[in-house]
Write a protein that holds these residues in place. Structure first.
Motif, PDB file in Angstrom:
ATOM      1  N   LEU A   1      -0.814  31.084  -7.978  1.00 58.53           N
ATOM      2  CA  LEU A   1      -0.331  30.863  -6.609  1.00 58.53           C
ATOM      3  C   LEU A   1      -1.250  29.885  -5.883  1.00 58.53           C
ATOM      4  CD1 LEU A   1       0.704  34.432  -5.390  1.00 58.53           C
ATOM      5  CD2 LEU A   1       2.138  32.639  -6.382  1.00 58.53           C
ATOM      6  N   GLY A   2      -0.676  29.031  -5.078  1.00 64.88           N
ATOM      7  CA  GLY A   2      -1.507  28.065  -4.367  1.00 64.88           C
ATOM      8  C   GLY A   2      -0.701  27.170  -3.465  1.00 64.88           C
ATOM      9  N   GLU A   3      -1.171  25.937  -3.385  1.00 63.87           N
ATOM     10  CA  GLU A   3      -0.618  24.992  -2.434  1.00 63.87           C
ATOM     11  C   GLU A   3       0.893  24.812  -2.578  1.00 63.87           C
ATOM     12  OE1 GLU A   3      -3.088  21.637  -2.212  1.00 63.87           O
ATOM     13  OE2 GLU A   3      -1.885  20.669  -0.655  1.00 63.87           O
TER      14      GLU A   3
ATOM     15  N   TRP B   1      -1.381  36.448   0.809  1.00 63.65           N
ATOM     16  CA  TRP B   1      -2.553  35.793   0.203  1.00 63.65           C
ATOM     17  C   TRP B   1      -2.920  34.497   0.914  1.00 63.65           C
ATOM     18  CZ3 TRP B   1      -1.369  30.931  -1.627  1.00 63.65           C
ATOM     19  CH2 TRP B   1       0.000  30.670  -1.808  1.00 63.65           C
TER      20      TRP B   1
ATOM     21  N   LEU C   1       0.242  35.390 -10.454  1.00 65.44           N
ATOM     22  CA  LEU C   1      -0.647  35.565  -9.296  1.00 65.44           C
ATOM     23  C   LEU C   1      -1.788  34.557  -9.301  1.00 65.44           C
ATOM     24  CD1 LEU C   1      -1.058  39.420  -8.774  1.00 65.44           C
ATOM     25  CD2 LEU C   1       0.031  37.778  -7.247  1.00 65.44           C
TER      26      LEU C   1
ATOM     27  N   ALA D   1       2.575  27.537  -0.744  1.00 60.41           N
ATOM     28  CA  ALA D   1       2.384  27.390   0.697  1.00 60.41           C
ATOM     29  C   ALA D   1       3.323  26.308   1.232  1.00 60.41           C
ATOM     30  CB  ALA D   1       0.932  27.033   0.997  1.00 60.41           C
TER      31      ALA D   1
END
Lengths: 357, 371
Positions: free
Chosen positions: B41-43, B105, B38, B46
């Motif tokens: 999580l990021g770019e 998120w 968790l 995405a």
């Protein structure tokens, strides 16, 4: 309603906005079915850690009045984050907007906009809001600002000085050092060209002060000296919360009118069990609940019946948009202050909240 | 050692359940893995889901475009395949995962679990209830997880045999071909209507969202696009029909491989009483099975090839399951929990075997409360 608006309404049931946006943005990056997107077309450094971005919004932008703020949404590391900034210029005929942003330490959005944002990037804009705008009739003004509180004031000044002034205007502008001052040149030119405009800068941490630069915190003697006709001025003040409070206590009852705006995050309740107020925006009701208790449980204790499923954070049934406030994930203790989806069964309140329920 | 002894040993290794203290530590290790993922999580995530979204859009447009030239057989074949792929990606890697809230998120209104809608006759709202809530909360609990045989199939000896099940190889085939419809009406409980527990009016009221959504889907695939094609009405209509069929067969295959392979277990309702986090994780693992294969298989299955990881972490972006599965397997090994995985052919053969075997009478096995 224009012809294109009528057409849009007619075909709306057939259009998936996400699909429309996907293809339209292959043609132009700011085209969108229902979102106001704007492209960064210019970038100027204004002061230390401060830049102005010139934005060109798409046709869905509803405009702003000088002195108002805009919610700006950017994507930082995959997450869309929203902050409020003020246009710092008058309304331009070509529809371009100038936002002036100061990078705040730890500020995800301001750091991104000031240091990483590139010409060509696209941001999303919300509707303009705020009531520190200009009335139609001329007034004698006193603007009191600190730090990036200068931005909405600059928009007002740029608008007011488009014509020769009929009434005096004073700006008293606080900053830490000279390097932190924005728009120095523009402000200097403005005051040169109109004798009714007086500009005073107050620097609290500058080591070698020059000219008429002042120092110290807001105090009545300083206002009295700089603005002898204080009683007939309308005052707008804008800056950090503490600054605005002290100006208000000094001037609110001494001027013709007083209005203020401040920026600072909502206070966070740290002791679990302390009561917080939750506003449910769809049902338009407020309830008091205890912080530290899972929101689902706390809301049910108030006789409310939010949708739920597993009650253990798996199924997402109780997920709802948190529009404002800070919550804690009860499973790992992480706090979450951004607006976004929260699952009621595994999050508790840390501050007053606004939930889309 | 005789061969029968080996098989007994093997079986007990497969059904080995750590004691409650061990399960608590087991759960803590899985929780830690969850937290690590968790925070990361990021770019990258995405970008991944937007690439999937783009793939859905491009395959759809090219597929539908080619179908307009459907009188030319290669164009019809490729067009139909691409449209089928588009629908598979839309339903699985995009729709299924977004609807779980895996990308909430990101705060992107187009990728929100609560509002996303997909290219399938069932409504996303209905799915949120039957799948996200019932199936994921009560995984493989007999009498609570309606995905066990979907009310028409007998797949476990713990389900009582009735003469009706003799025909189940046929029902299973029809169900596979019409899978999207089966899933769409899962929560409407026609049985209650036929038993007289629900009035026709109530039934119709409950059906409204489904009727609206399915009408929209039917008009889109079998009226509007064929009409746009003008003289090529028929090849476009057939292409759309076959593309929907391909998607149905594939999603059916993947979903059945996730829970109906040879070694998965059923659980009695009693497991829910004071079920700890570790016990819950254990049930998810023992009720699910993975598919091994290429990256393409994982993407095309919406990463439900990592059914175990999906059931452990239904709200974590599914493309992360591959890397998480390395750690999950290692954790399972340390605690002696059987981790069920195999290639598609092997796993699906076991599903077919269950369908055939349990169409015939077998001794009713009362469900054992192992937990």
């Amino acid at each position: 309603m224009t012809a294109s608006q009528t057409l849009k309404r007619l075909v709306a049931p057939l259009v998936d906005p996400a699909v429309y946006d996907f293809w339209a943005q292959k043609v132009h990056p700011t085209l969108s079915w229902d979102r106001c997107l704007a492209r960064v077309v210019e970038r100027h450094v204004e002061a230390r850690d401060t830049v102005s971005l010139i934005l060109k919004p798409n046709g869905l932008f509803a405009g702003f009045a000088p002195g108002q703020h805009l919610n700006v949404t950017v994507e930082v590391n995959g997450v869309r984050l929203t902050r409020s900034y003020s246009p710092s210029d008058a309304v331009n005929k070509d529809g371009r907007i100038r936002l002036t942003i100061k990078a705040i330490a730890q500020g995800k959005v301001s750091q991104h906009l000031v240091h990483n944002c590139q010409i060509g990037d696209v941001v999303e804009l919300g509707r303009a809001y705020g009531d520190m705008t200009l009335p139609k009739e001329p007034h004698a003004w006193l603007f009191v600002t600190a730090g990036s509180g200068i931005t909405p004031i600059m928009s007002l000044l740029n608008t007011l000085t488009q014509r020769p002034l009929q009434q005096p205007i004073s700006l008293i502008y606080w900053a830490r050092t000279r390097a932190d001052l924005c728009f120095s040149e523009a402000l200097h030119e403005m005051s040169e060209s109109d004798p009714l405009l007086k500009i005073h800068t107050v620097l609290t941490r500058e080591t070698n002060r020059v000219d008429k630069e002042l120092d110290g915190h807001p105090r009545e003697s300083l206002f009295r000296n700089l603005v002898p006709d204080l009683e007939r001025r309308r005052i707008y003040t804008c800056g950090p919360h503490g600054f605005v409070q002290s100006v208000e206590s000094l001037l609110a009852d001494k001027a013709a009118a007083f209005q203020s705006e401040s920026f600072s995050p909502a206070a966070v309740v740290t002791t679990a069990g302390a009561p917080v107020s939750v506003f449910l925006s769809k049902s338009n009701i407020s309830v008091q609940i205890a912080s530290g208790v899972p929101l689902l449980e706390a809301l049910e204790a108030e006789g409310l019946k939010p949708a739920y499923g597993c009650r253990m954070g798996i199924c997402n049934t109780c997920s709802c948009q948190k529009q404002d406030g800070t919550t804690t994930d009860t499973r790992n203790g992480n706090t979450f202050s951004e607006p976004g989806a929260v699952r009621l069964c595994i999050n508790s309140a840390n501050s007053d909240l606004t939930l889309e329920l | 050692m005789t061969s029968s002894m080996t098989s007994v040993l093997k079986n007990s290794a497969k059904t080995h359940r750590p004691n409650d203290t061990q399960l608590a530590a087991f759960g803590a290790e899985l929780d830690a893995l969850r937290e690590r993922t968790l925070t990361d999580l990021g770019e990258r995530d995405a970008r991944y889901i937007r690439r999937i979204y783009a793939a859905v859009r491009y395959t759809e447009v090219i597929g539908r475009g080619l179908l307009f030239f459907g009188l030319f057989p290669p164009a019809w074949i490729v067009g139909t395949l691409l449209l089928g792929i588009s629908k598979i990606l839309d339903n699985m890697e995009l729709g299924h995962n977004v609807i779980h809230g895996q990308y909430d998120w990101m705060n992107d209104p187009h990728l929100s679990g609560k509002t996303f809608e997909w290219d399938i006759v069932g409504t996303a709202d209905h799915w949120r209830k039957t799948h996200n809530y019932s199936h994921h909360t009560y995984t493989n609990i007999k009498g609570m997880d309606e995905d066990i045989g979907y009310g028409v199939l007998r797949l476990f000896p713990e389900q009582r045999w009735r003469p009706f099940f003799i025909g189940q190889p046929i029902y299973a085939l029809i169900f596979a071909l019409l899978f999207q419809w089966g899933v769409a009406i899962q929560d409407l409980r026609f049985g209650q209507y036929f038993k007289g527990k629900k009035t026709g009016k109530e039934m119709l009221e409950e059906m409204k969202p489904f009727l609206k959504k399915s009408r929209r889907q039917l008009i889109k695939d079998y009226v509007i696009f064929p009409l746009i094609a003008g003289p090529f009405f028929v090849p476009v209509l057939l292409g759309n029909l076959v593309a929907n069929g391909i998607r149905n067969l594939w999603t059916y295959t993947i979903i059945f491989c996730g829970h109906f392979t040879a070694d998965v277990e059923l659980f009695p309702k009693s497991v829910l009483r004071d079920e700890s986090r570790g016990q819950w994780y254990y049930r998810q693992i023992r009720g699910s099975s993975n598919l091994t294969g290429s990256k393409l298989l994982h993407i095309m299955s919406g990463n439900l090839s990592h059914q175990i990881e999906h059931h452990l972490f239904p709200d974590i972006p599914a493309h992360r399951y591959e890397e998480m599965s390395q750690e999950v397997r290692a954790i399972c090994q340390r605690y002696g929990v059987h981790y069920n995985r195999g290639p598609l052919v092997k796993q699906f053969s076991q599903v077919i075997w269950r369908i055939l075997r349990y169409s015939l009478p077998s001794k009713y096995v009362p469900i054992k409360a192992s937990a």
